[in-house]
Motif scaffolding. Sequence first.
Motif, PDB file in Angstrom:
ATOM      1  N   MET A  77     -14.115  11.748   7.442  1.00  0.00           N
ATOM      2  CA  MET A  77     -13.676  11.333   6.933  1.00  0.00           C
ATOM      3  C   MET A  77     -13.155   9.974   7.958  1.00  0.00           C
ATOM      4  O   MET A  77     -12.597  10.799   9.346  1.00  0.00           O
ATOM      5  CB  MET A  77     -12.129  11.163   6.598  1.00  0.00           C
ATOM      6  CG  MET A  77     -11.437   9.611   5.586  1.00  0.00           C
ATOM      7  SD  MET A  77      -9.477  10.701   5.571  1.00  0.00           S
ATOM      8  CE  MET A  77      -8.873   8.831   5.396  1.00  0.00           C
ATOM      9  N   ASP A  78     -13.394   9.017   8.673  1.00  0.00           N
ATOM     10  CA  ASP A  78     -13.148   8.528   9.475  1.00  0.00           C
ATOM     11  C   ASP A  78     -11.593   8.925  10.262  1.00  0.00           C
ATOM     12  O   ASP A  78     -10.312   8.561   8.708  1.00  0.00           O
ATOM     13  CB  ASP A  78     -13.093   6.655   9.758  1.00  0.00           C
ATOM     14  CG  ASP A  78     -15.063   6.397   9.680  1.00  0.00           C
ATOM     15  OD1 ASP A  78     -15.556   7.826   9.834  1.00  0.00           O
ATOM     16  OD2 ASP A  78     -15.708   5.273   9.260  1.00  0.00           O
ATOM     17  N   GLY A  79     -11.869   8.034  11.120  1.00  0.00           N
ATOM     18  CA  GLY A  79      -9.882   8.050  12.356  1.00  0.00           C
ATOM     19  C   GLY A  79      -9.264   7.118  11.761  1.00  0.00           C
ATOM     20  O   GLY A  79      -9.394   6.118  10.600  1.00  0.00           O
ATOM     21  N   ARG A  80      -8.139   6.881  11.591  1.00  0.00           N
ATOM     22  CA  ARG A  80      -7.126   5.872  11.431  1.00  0.00           C
ATOM     23  C   ARG A  80      -6.695   4.660  12.867  1.00  0.00           C
ATOM     24  O   ARG A  80      -6.680   5.175  13.858  1.00  0.00           O
ATOM     25  CB  ARG A  80      -5.663   6.212  11.507  1.00  0.00           C
ATOM     26  CG  ARG A  80      -5.512   7.058  10.020  1.00  0.00           C
ATOM     27  CD  ARG A  80      -6.128   6.952   9.030  1.00  0.00           C
ATOM     28  NE  ARG A  80      -5.134   6.218   8.103  1.00  0.00           N
ATOM     29  CZ  ARG A  80      -5.420   6.078   7.136  1.00  0.00           C
ATOM     30  NH1 ARG A  80      -6.325   5.794   6.600  1.00  0.00           N
ATOM     31  NH2 ARG A  80      -4.226   5.393   6.103  1.00  0.00           N
ATOM     32  N   ILE A  81      -6.889   3.500  12.071  1.00  0.00           N
ATOM     33  CA  ILE A  81      -6.807   2.186  13.101  1.00  0.00           C
ATOM     34  C   ILE A  81      -5.364   2.052  13.467  1.00  0.00           C
ATOM     35  O   ILE A  81      -4.669   0.714  12.747  1.00  0.00           O
ATOM     36  CB  ILE A  81      -8.111   0.842  13.052  1.00  0.00           C
ATOM     37  CG1 ILE A  81      -9.382   2.157  13.081  1.00  0.00           C
ATOM     38  CG2 ILE A  81      -7.690   0.590  14.803  1.00  0.00           C
ATOM     39  CD1 ILE A  81     -10.463   1.182  13.105  1.00  0.00           C
ATOM     40  N   ILE A  82      -4.713   2.027  14.376  1.00  0.00           N
ATOM     41  CA  ILE A  82      -3.487   1.108  14.920  1.00  0.00           C
ATOM     42  C   ILE A  82      -3.718   0.327  15.873  1.00  0.00           C
ATOM     43  O   ILE A  82      -3.940   0.030  16.752  1.00  0.00           O
ATOM     44  CB  ILE A  82      -2.732   2.145  15.932  1.00  0.00           C
ATOM     45  CG1 ILE A  82      -2.435   2.629  14.667  1.00  0.00           C
ATOM     46  CG2 ILE A  82      -1.156   1.246  15.681  1.00  0.00           C
ATOM     47  CD1 ILE A  82      -1.405   4.190  14.630  1.00  0.00           C
ATOM     48  N   THR A  83      -3.797  -1.605  15.263  1.00  0.00           N
ATOM     49  CA  THR A  83      -3.503  -1.996  16.539  1.00  0.00           C
ATOM     50  C   THR A  83      -2.421  -3.119  16.867  1.00  0.00           C
ATOM     51  O   THR A  83      -0.688  -3.671  15.618  1.00  0.00           O
ATOM     52  CB  THR A  83      -4.477  -3.527  15.527  1.00  0.00           C
ATOM     53  OG1 THR A  83      -5.736  -3.411  15.077  1.00  0.00           O
ATOM     54  CG2 THR A  83      -4.200  -5.193  16.437  1.00  0.00           C
ATOM     55  N   LEU A  84      -2.359  -3.142  17.712  1.00  0.00           N
ATOM     56  CA  LEU A  84      -0.810  -4.163  18.330  1.00  0.00           C
ATOM     57  C   LEU A  84      -1.502  -5.322  18.692  1.00  0.00           C
ATOM     58  O   LEU A  84      -2.109  -5.941  19.055  1.00  0.00           O
ATOM     59  CB  LEU A  84      -0.569  -2.910  19.778  1.00  0.00           C
ATOM     60  CG  LEU A  84      -0.002  -1.418  20.342  1.00  0.00           C
ATOM     61  CD1 LEU A  84       1.317  -2.187  19.561  1.00  0.00           C
ATOM     62  CD2 LEU A  84      -0.578  -0.764  19.361  1.00  0.00           C
ATOM     63  N   ALA A  85      -0.550  -6.271  17.846  1.00  0.00           N
ATOM     64  CA  ALA A  85      -0.708  -7.802  18.627  1.00  0.00           C
ATOM     65  C   ALA A  85       0.706  -8.089  18.438  1.00  0.00           C
ATOM     66  O   ALA A  85       1.760  -7.751  17.772  1.00  0.00           O
ATOM     67  CB  ALA A  85      -1.519  -8.062  16.282  1.00  0.00           C
ATOM     68  N   GLN A  86       0.659  -9.595  19.150  1.00  0.00           N
ATOM     69  CA  GLN A  86       1.762  -9.921  19.424  1.00  0.00           C
ATOM     70  C   GLN A  86       1.089 -11.393  20.155  1.00  0.00           C
ATOM     71  O   GLN A  86       0.652 -11.024  21.531  1.00  0.00           O
ATOM     72  CB  GLN A  86       2.929  -9.646  20.236  1.00  0.00           C
ATOM     73  CG  GLN A  86       3.749 -10.004  20.519  1.00  0.00           C
ATOM     74  CD  GLN A  86       4.724 -10.427  19.012  1.00  0.00           C
ATOM     75  OE1 GLN A  86       4.217 -12.028  18.926  1.00  0.00           O
ATOM     76  NE2 GLN A  86       5.682 -10.275  18.629  1.00  0.00           N
TER      77      GLN A  86
END
Length: 214
Positions: free
Chosen positions: A1-10
């Motif tokens: 299972m692939d890892g989790r992606i957290i995107t920082l956006a602003q």
Amino acid sequence: MDGRIITLAQQKGGSGKTTLAAHLAVAFARLGHGVAILDVDPQGSLGQWFERREAHFGPETIDISFGTASGWGARREAHGLARNHDIVIVDTPPKSDTESRSAIEAANLVVVPVQPTQIDLWATDPTLQNIAREGTPSLIVLNRVVQRAGLTGEMIEAIQALGRDTAATSLGNRVAFAASIGRGLSVQETEPSGKGAQEITALTDEIQRRLNAG
């Protein structure tokens, strides 16, 4: 299972996005996760932080991997890193739909740092609209909060009135955050018993619970 992606956006500049990205990367690494950071911002601030960290710990012992991409390549690179890491944290540039869209699309969660001022609140709306168009879960994080400021309470209420998920943990307006970043570190490493470190630990736990539930 692939890892989790957290995107920082602003889209609003000066929100503390890169500082938060670096702190989350360290926090997840300290929990034993394999962590990669992806710098999509042409300014390369997250990459500069990584170089300082690499110089501090040495290339053979550094606990975080690094990648860079631009435009549509951000989605491809993020998924590539996720195949070999538990957590991928993506830092996007302000004022750029093109650069941010693919990183938002790739994410399991988009974290949106917001300073508790009316101007920041107004400027956040386009970011939230972009995230909503992609259908990606998001989490607003109140950043650089001055605890005794009367305006803060009003802004917290206004942000919560947007109807978007808002983190229970907020981050204070602390010099320690910026000071640690300049050394390639985090407050969990420079001031492990300080309030900033406690805030980052609590926020990381909150984000991890959301990822596990998703």
